[in-house]
Design a protein around this motif. Structure first.
Motif, PDB file in Angstrom:
ATOM      1  N   GLN A  89      -8.963   3.498  -1.801  1.00 12.23           N
ATOM      2  CA  GLN A  89      -9.902   2.508  -1.255  1.00 12.23           C
ATOM      3  C   GLN A  89     -10.370   1.527  -2.327  1.00 12.23           C
ATOM      4  O   GLN A  89     -10.409   0.319  -2.083  1.00 12.23           O
ATOM      5  N   ARG A  92      -7.786  -0.875  -3.164  1.00 16.07           N
ATOM      6  CA  ARG A  92      -7.381  -1.553  -1.921  1.00 16.07           C
ATOM      7  C   ARG A  92      -5.932  -1.258  -1.542  1.00 16.07           C
ATOM      8  O   ARG A  92      -5.341  -1.954  -0.718  1.00 16.07           O
ATOM      9  N   ASP A  94      -5.169   1.188   0.144  1.00 11.97           N
ATOM     10  CA  ASP A  94      -5.225   1.672   1.526  1.00 11.97           C
ATOM     11  C   ASP A  94      -4.901   0.548   2.512  1.00 11.97           C
ATOM     12  O   ASP A  94      -4.571   0.801   3.663  1.00 11.97           O
ATOM     13  N   LYS A  95      -4.948  -0.694   2.053  1.00 15.53           N
ATOM     14  CA  LYS A  95      -4.582  -1.854   2.881  1.00 15.53           C
ATOM     15  C   LYS A  95      -3.098  -2.186   2.757  1.00 15.53           C
ATOM     16  O   LYS A  95      -2.542  -2.897   3.578  1.00 15.53           O
ATOM     17  N   VAL A  96      -2.448  -1.674   1.709  1.00 14.26           N
ATOM     18  CA  VAL A  96      -1.046  -1.952   1.451  1.00 14.26           C
ATOM     19  C   VAL A  96      -0.162  -0.881   2.107  1.00 14.26           C
ATOM     20  O   VAL A  96       0.781  -1.197   2.821  1.00 14.26           O
ATOM     21  N   GLN A  98       0.940   2.358   4.489  1.00 12.49           N
ATOM     22  CA  GLN A  98       0.681   2.949   5.795  1.00 12.49           C
ATOM     23  C   GLN A  98       0.227   4.371   5.522  1.00 12.49           C
ATOM     24  O   GLN A  98       1.014   5.196   5.057  1.00 12.49           O
TER      25      GLN A  98
END
Length: 102
Positions: A89, A92, A94-96, A98
């Motif tokens: 998190q 970031r 967790d945004k890249v 799956q």
């Protein structure tokens, strides 16, 4: 990496060790790149047992992700929890990636 690599729904499932840091990542990277070179494209990284990841571990994940994408494959992350989840998190990532939340 014996006993840490299994097939998982048309993907190779890899158990990430308790401490995924500079000492452990080199061999894993070489094995995954070798699997990519012979045509495997889909991977699931299982973090169920992982309690620590450092920047080297994150870098290997990003490198494997890029190589998978370049070869038309996929990289999924599963079992992320605790401090490791916080690292994903904060960076970031967790945004890249799956990330399967099971």
């Amino acid at each position: 990496m014996e006993n840490t690599i299994n097939m998982h729904m048309n993907a190779i499932s890899i158990m990430i060790p308790k401490n995924f840091s500079v000492k452990e990542v080199g061999k894993l990277r070489e094995e995954i790149y070798g699997m990519l070179d012979i045509g495997n494209k889909h991977f699931v990284m299982n973090f169920h047992d992982c309690e620590f990841i450092d920047s080297t571990g994150l870098g290997v994940l990003v490198g494997v992700y890029k190589k998978c994408m370049d070869n038309g494959g996929s990289l999924k992350i599963a079992g992320v929890q605790g401090n490791v989840k916080k690292v994903f998190q904060l960076t970031r990532l967790d945004k890249v990636f799956q990330i399967e939340h099971k």
